[in-house]
Design an enzyme around this catalytic site. Structure first.
Site, mmCIF file in Angstrom:
data_model
loop_
_atom_site.group_PDB
_atom_site.id
_atom_site.type_symbol
_atom_site.label_atom_id
_atom_site.label_comp_id
_atom_site.label_asym_id
_atom_site.label_seq_id
_atom_site.Cartn_x
_atom_site.Cartn_y
_atom_site.Cartn_z
ATOM 1 N N ASP A 1 1.616 65.400 62.764
ATOM 2 C CA ASP A 1 2.502 63.628 62.567
ATOM 3 C C ASP A 1 2.726 64.093 60.999
ATOM 4 O O ASP A 1 2.338 63.746 60.342
ATOM 5 C CB ASP A 1 1.494 62.598 62.697
ATOM 6 C CG ASP A 1 2.544 61.178 62.883
ATOM 7 O OD1 ASP A 1 2.140 59.976 63.125
ATOM 8 O OD2 ASP A 1 3.830 61.657 62.857
ATOM 9 N N LYS B 1 -1.761 64.364 59.911
ATOM 10 C CA LYS B 1 -0.530 63.565 58.909
ATOM 11 C C LYS B 1 -0.495 64.338 58.167
ATOM 12 O O LYS B 1 -1.380 65.387 57.566
ATOM 13 C CB LYS B 1 -0.641 62.222 58.687
ATOM 14 C CG LYS B 1 -1.013 61.370 58.901
ATOM 15 C CD LYS B 1 0.069 60.783 59.983
ATOM 16 C CE LYS B 1 -0.296 59.897 60.378
ATOM 17 N NZ LYS B 1 0.813 59.179 60.981
ATOM 18 N N LYS C 1 4.375 52.977 71.650
ATOM 19 C CA LYS C 1 3.911 52.070 71.298
ATOM 20 C C LYS C 1 4.087 50.905 71.255
ATOM 21 O O LYS C 1 5.434 50.876 71.322
ATOM 22 C CB LYS C 1 4.352 52.445 69.893
ATOM 23 C CG LYS C 1 2.937 53.639 68.729
ATOM 24 C CD LYS C 1 3.529 53.423 67.150
ATOM 25 C CE LYS C 1 2.557 54.654 66.922
ATOM 26 N NZ LYS C 1 3.065 54.325 65.181
ATOM 27 N N SER D 1 -6.618 59.737 64.388
ATOM 28 C CA SER D 1 -5.528 60.141 63.360
ATOM 29 C C SER D 1 -6.085 60.567 62.351
ATOM 30 O O SER D 1 -7.115 59.667 61.608
ATOM 31 C CB SER D 1 -4.535 58.994 63.291
ATOM 32 O OG SER D 1 -3.229 59.062 62.512
ATOM 33 N N LYS E 1 -5.457 64.896 65.017
ATOM 34 C CA LYS E 1 -3.865 64.443 64.509
ATOM 35 C C LYS E 1 -4.159 64.168 63.423
ATOM 36 O O LYS E 1 -5.241 63.543 63.076
ATOM 37 C CB LYS E 1 -3.163 63.192 65.584
ATOM 38 C CG LYS E 1 -2.344 62.464 64.778
ATOM 39 C CD LYS E 1 -1.618 61.826 65.055
ATOM 40 C CE LYS E 1 -1.167 61.104 64.954
ATOM 41 N NZ LYS E 1 -0.473 59.276 64.929
ATOM 42 N N ASP F 1 8.239 59.858 68.233
ATOM 43 C CA ASP F 1 7.317 58.293 67.960
ATOM 44 C C ASP F 1 8.638 57.205 67.312
ATOM 45 O O ASP F 1 8.995 56.422 67.862
ATOM 46 C CB ASP F 1 6.606 58.523 67.066
ATOM 47 C CG ASP F 1 5.728 57.137 66.277
ATOM 48 O OD1 ASP F 1 4.586 57.330 65.394
ATOM 49 O OD2 ASP F 1 6.196 56.115 66.799
ATOM 50 N N GLU G 1 4.825 65.902 66.087
ATOM 51 C CA GLU G 1 5.214 64.170 66.052
ATOM 52 C C GLU G 1 6.052 63.577 64.979
ATOM 53 O O GLU G 1 5.790 64.093 63.678
ATOM 54 C CB GLU G 1 3.963 63.739 65.927
ATOM 55 C CG GLU G 1 4.598 61.884 66.658
ATOM 56 C CD GLU G 1 3.400 60.895 66.295
ATOM 57 O OE1 GLU G 1 1.976 61.611 66.452
ATOM 58 O OE2 GLU G 1 3.427 59.849 66.757
ATOM 59 N N GLY H 1 -1.431 54.802 68.007
ATOM 60 C CA GLY H 1 -1.701 52.910 67.213
ATOM 61 C C GLY H 1 -0.874 53.243 66.337
ATOM 62 O O GLY H 1 -0.506 54.036 65.478
HETATM 63 O O1 LIG Z 1 -5.434 55.131 65.221
HETATM 64 C C1 LIG Z 1 -4.312 54.358 64.792
HETATM 65 O O2 LIG Z 1 -4.164 52.969 65.689
HETATM 66 C C2 LIG Z 1 -3.533 54.914 63.460
HETATM 67 C C3 LIG Z 1 -2.806 56.532 64.172
HETATM 68 C C4 LIG Z 1 -1.518 56.317 63.053
HETATM 69 O O3 LIG Z 1 -1.136 57.228 62.687
HETATM 70 N N1 LIG Z 1 -0.206 55.790 63.218
HETATM 71 C C5 LIG Z 1 0.459 55.760 62.353
HETATM 72 C C6 LIG Z 1 1.672 56.789 62.934
HETATM 73 O O4 LIG Z 1 3.203 57.366 62.845
HETATM 74 O O5 LIG Z 1 1.272 56.674 64.495
HETATM 75 C C7 LIG Z 1 0.895 54.908 61.379
HETATM 76 C C8 LIG Z 1 0.514 54.151 60.445
HETATM 77 C C9 LIG Z 1 0.335 53.064 59.637
HETATM 78 C C10 LIG Z 1 1.193 52.887 59.497
HETATM 79 C C11 LIG Z 1 2.025 53.058 60.994
HETATM 80 C C12 LIG Z 1 2.128 54.217 61.706
#
Ligand SMILES: O=C(O)CCC(=O)N[C@@H](C(=O)O)c1ccccc1
Length: 369
Positions: A189, A163, A263, A135, A161, A239, A214, A291
């Site tokens: 995402d 953001k 998740k 990510s 991925k 998600d 996403e 994640g």
């Molecule tokens: O690689 C990882 O663990 C993070 C992946 C990721 O982008 N998590 C995001 C999400 O929205 O999925 C997230 C980040 C921080 C806090 C909550 C969610």
């Protein structure tokens, strides 16, 4: 298992670099760990709640409080209990899925360690290694984004991925697609940063052959996602919206989603995560493991889940060094094939490194039976 108590441990985990999403920037994680203790073993669960209720209504101090005052006492009062009973025992308490997930995982891990069974075997894993995606946060400039993506691809990540948020979407995605070519597995995402009024902007992403978009809209916008899915060709993946197997079934029936990011913390634990996996398999909906910047404790359980047959897309199961210079456990590393190995030992198959845990612990509390 016969529970003698739970230990709540808060650990400070500085991130290797600021991680920016549509709801803010994180520099350090304040992580709540749960250790379940039985006469013969102990088990670990990591609570994925952030410090502030930005991703969902849960936050780490609230999770610790609800565990201390309401959830742990119910489990401790039960005396002898099977891990599969935890969610029913906690059901009278509404919500707090991330807190419940940490408790259920710790009890399940202890039970599995007592039996010498691995987490993967118990969940139904069919692989011993899983493909790793990564990510990439929102960056200040497109050149910085391209450098970051270049670095992750050089490390061997198999899926990128990005953001996105209003104002940082079409151009960064175009730049990555143009720089790294059509073969790159690429998805975005939005963390619920858009509304249906943005449908035309989101439809412009169709030009870049993305695997999925996403959570473009709000967590409780199921019908709106179904409407958006008629305006955008790229598959919608949910998600934040998918908090249980029940909601997953509604989202599928409403055609609000064609891919689901599972998740375990968001849905109340790995057993509910498996129910969602099984439901999606029945409907031909691919899933992948999301994640929440987990340490090696949560990462170990996620990697085991990602080894189930329906997890057909690379997940956010990155190596430890994506987020932490020093993980609380032996680090997860990316193999030469861009895969991460599923631990094979009893339970989640990994333990915190004692002196790292001690050094990073900011508080701990014993909740005895
Ligand atoms: O690689 C990882 O663990 C993070 C992946 C990721 O982008 N998590 C995001 C999400 O929205 O999925 C997230 C980040 C921080 C806090 C909550 C969610």
């Amino acid at each position: 298992v016969k529970l003698t108590g739970f230990e709540l441990i808060r650990v400070a985990m500085p991130l290797v670099a600021p991680f920016r999403t549509s709801f803010g920037v994180e520099h350090e994680r304040d992580v709540l760990m749960v250790r379940a203790v039985t006469p013969d073993a102990h088990g670990w669960g990591e609570c994925v709640a952030m410090s502030e209720p930005l991703y969902s209504s849960e936050y780490v101090d609230g999770a610790a409080d609800v565990i201390r005052r309401f959830l742990a006492p119910r489990l401790l009062a039960a005396g002898e209990l099977h891990p599969h009973q935890v969610c029913d025992l906690l059901e009278p308490m509404k919500g707090h899925r991330m807190a419940k997930a940490a408790l259920e995982t710790a009890v399940l891990d202890a039970w599995l360690r007592e039996r010498g069974e691995s987490f993967g075997a118990h969940l139904g894993a069919v692989r011993d290694r899983v493909p790793a995606g990564v990510s990439v946060g929102i960056m200040d400039t497109i050149p910085r984004l391209l450098d970051a993506v270049d670095g992750y691809l050089a490390q061997g990540y198999l899926r990128i991925k990005l953001k996105i948020e209003p104002g940082w979407d079409v151009e960064p995605v175009r730049a990555v697609r143009e720089r790294f070519g059509d073969e790159l597995l690429l998805q975005v995402d939005a963390n619920a940063a858009y509304t249906l009024a943005d449908a035309a902007t989101l439809a412009r992403l169709d030009a870049f052959d993305l695997l999925l978009i996403e959570q473009p809209l709000a967590e409780d916008d199921l019908r709106q996602h179904a409407e958006l899915a008629r305006l955008v060709r790229t598959p919608i993946c949910l998600d934040e919206s998918i908090v249980s197997a029940k909601v997953a079934a509604d989202a599928i029936a409403l055609r609000a989603t064609r891919v689901i990011n599972i998740k375990p913390g968001r849905v109340g634990g790995y057993l509910e995560a498996r129910r969602i996996h099984d439901l999606c398999q029945a409907h031909g909906i691919p899933v992948w493991c999301g994640g929440m910047l987990e340490t090696g404790i949560g990462r170990a359980a996620n990697v085991a889940l990602a080894a189930l047959p329906g997890f057909s897309l690379p997940g956010d199961t990155s190596a430890s060094d994506r987020y932490y210079a020093q993980d609380i456990t032996e680090p997860f590393v990316l193999g030469p094939d861009g895969h991460v190995e599923v631990p094979s030992g009893p339970g989640i198959g990994i333990e915190p490194v004692a002196d790292v845990l001690r050094a990073r612990t900011t508080s701990s509390q014993w909740l005895g039976a």
